[in-house]
Design an enzyme around this catalytic site. Sequence first.
Site, mmCIF file in Angstrom:
data_model
loop_
_atom_site.group_PDB
_atom_site.id
_atom_site.type_symbol
_atom_site.label_atom_id
_atom_site.label_comp_id
_atom_site.label_asym_id
_atom_site.label_seq_id
_atom_site.Cartn_x
_atom_site.Cartn_y
_atom_site.Cartn_z
ATOM 1 N N ARG A 127 29.165 57.740 40.081
ATOM 2 C CA ARG A 127 28.820 56.465 40.689
ATOM 3 C C ARG A 127 27.296 56.388 40.775
ATOM 4 O O ARG A 127 26.635 56.278 39.753
ATOM 5 C CB ARG A 127 29.510 56.347 42.060
ATOM 6 C CG ARG A 127 29.705 54.958 42.575
ATOM 7 C CD ARG A 127 30.598 54.930 43.811
ATOM 8 N NE ARG A 127 30.072 55.702 44.926
ATOM 9 C CZ ARG A 127 30.651 55.798 46.121
ATOM 10 N NH1 ARG A 127 31.802 55.180 46.338
ATOM 11 N NH2 ARG A 127 30.118 56.514 47.078
ATOM 12 N N LYS A 152 28.419 52.789 58.845
ATOM 13 C CA LYS A 152 28.481 51.702 57.859
ATOM 14 C C LYS A 152 29.770 50.907 58.045
ATOM 15 O O LYS A 152 30.686 51.337 58.753
ATOM 16 C CB LYS A 152 28.407 52.266 56.446
ATOM 17 C CG LYS A 152 29.602 53.123 56.039
ATOM 18 C CD LYS A 152 29.473 53.602 54.604
ATOM 19 C CE LYS A 152 30.696 54.440 54.211
ATOM 20 N NZ LYS A 152 30.663 54.825 52.783
ATOM 21 N N ARG A 182 27.993 64.569 57.060
ATOM 22 C CA ARG A 182 28.063 63.110 57.184
ATOM 23 C C ARG A 182 29.452 62.679 57.668
ATOM 24 O O ARG A 182 30.254 62.144 56.888
ATOM 25 C CB ARG A 182 27.752 62.451 55.840
ATOM 26 C CG ARG A 182 26.429 62.860 55.210
ATOM 27 C CD ARG A 182 26.085 61.978 54.001
ATOM 28 N NE ARG A 182 27.096 61.989 52.972
ATOM 29 C CZ ARG A 182 27.075 62.762 51.881
ATOM 30 N NH1 ARG A 182 26.083 63.630 51.704
ATOM 31 N NH2 ARG A 182 28.028 62.683 50.980
ATOM 32 N N TYR A 224 56.817 30.888 55.223
ATOM 33 C CA TYR A 224 56.555 30.438 53.862
ATOM 34 C C TYR A 224 57.487 31.108 52.849
ATOM 35 O O TYR A 224 57.749 32.311 52.920
ATOM 36 C CB TYR A 224 55.108 30.752 53.465
ATOM 37 C CG TYR A 224 54.085 29.875 54.125
ATOM 38 C CD1 TYR A 224 54.049 28.507 53.874
ATOM 39 C CD2 TYR A 224 53.126 30.415 54.982
ATOM 40 C CE1 TYR A 224 53.099 27.695 54.470
ATOM 41 C CE2 TYR A 224 52.169 29.616 55.583
ATOM 42 C CZ TYR A 224 52.152 28.250 55.322
ATOM 43 O OH TYR A 224 51.202 27.456 55.918
#
Length: 387
Positions: free
Chosen positions: A149, A51, A234, A278
């Site tokens: 979740r 992912k 996983r 900056y």
Amino acid sequence: MTHFATTFSSTSASSVLAPITATINLSALAHNLSELRRWIAPSCDILGIVKANAYGHGSTMIAKSLIDLGVQRLGVATVQEGSLLRKEGITQPILVMGGLIPEQIPELLHSQLTPVLTNEEITIHLIEQLGLHPNPYPVHIKVDTGMGRLGFSPESVVSFLETSAFKKTLQIEGIMTHLSDADNTAPEYTYHQLERFRALISHLTCLGFSISLIHAANSAGIMYHPSSHFSMVRPGLMLYGGSTRKTPHSSIVLHPVMKVSTHIVHVRSLMPGESIGYGRSYKTTQPSKIAILPVGYAHGYSRSLSNKGFVLVQGHKVPIVGKICMDMMLIDITNITQTTLGEEVVLIGQQGGEEISAEDIAEWVGTISYEIMCNIGTGSHHLYESL
């Protein structure tokens, strides 16, 4: 004011064209996968997590490499990610682990992706859109054991799985939970989550449910909680050589897969008291040589590293000075005797005897290495070193 002369150096065409390049070492990926296999039971399946563009490493190439290395299941977060892999010719099972909405179901079915079902409402929509599908469609069920979740509550799972609509239309290929605190050196909460998960699995088994893929372990679970391995793990971060703790696991040696580099596009000499960039946030205190790099927050390099981070030039750490811009940043190379236009500057990785890791950068800006890899990796041009 003194003048600083530069010379030109030759480099590869891709490095010249790309402001920032991520070199992906597929041999390191193979090594990390080997370390993973050494740590888990031979019977334990692996879901390779690709992912978020494979954590910035490039999802298509990483997915194909993992398949070549024997990984036969892939995990993504969204239907879009899974559909992209299908279009790239990947036919292996792809598990979509993120939340679904009804409008995504037609593409999920068209691409033959396996959904993780997290609530009753989306499950009903899936059943309705399957209609008279001739065979039960494989799904995984997510149980919320403490992440707070996505997921069914353990108490609600059984009654829903026993509905006739579910049994006729869907096949439970897997059941999963997500460990929220597995990298904590205090293991009590992870033990609590695993106890709730095991109790549910035991109950389902007693009711006659046969589920082949039971999974809970992310990378931290794999490394620090062997009891969380179940029948599938996983791995994500560990595949890419990252660690979830400051002190890596003593028995698992992981190699970073990604090296991120850029090049010098300009060098200027400044006198003491001159300001840079900056907001004039940096002023020189001595005669200084400042190199400009074609990298900024548009490439995923955090503006929070302004006046804080470091890069590698000729194997030496040199500081970032001034505010990081959208597509440029400045570094102080006063202590480097000579540089060349186009010379390599390493943002993540090794050069000479020094190294800057994604974990180092994460610590400088107060985040985690996942975010660093995803942001910088995705903003880079990718070069792959073959297995």
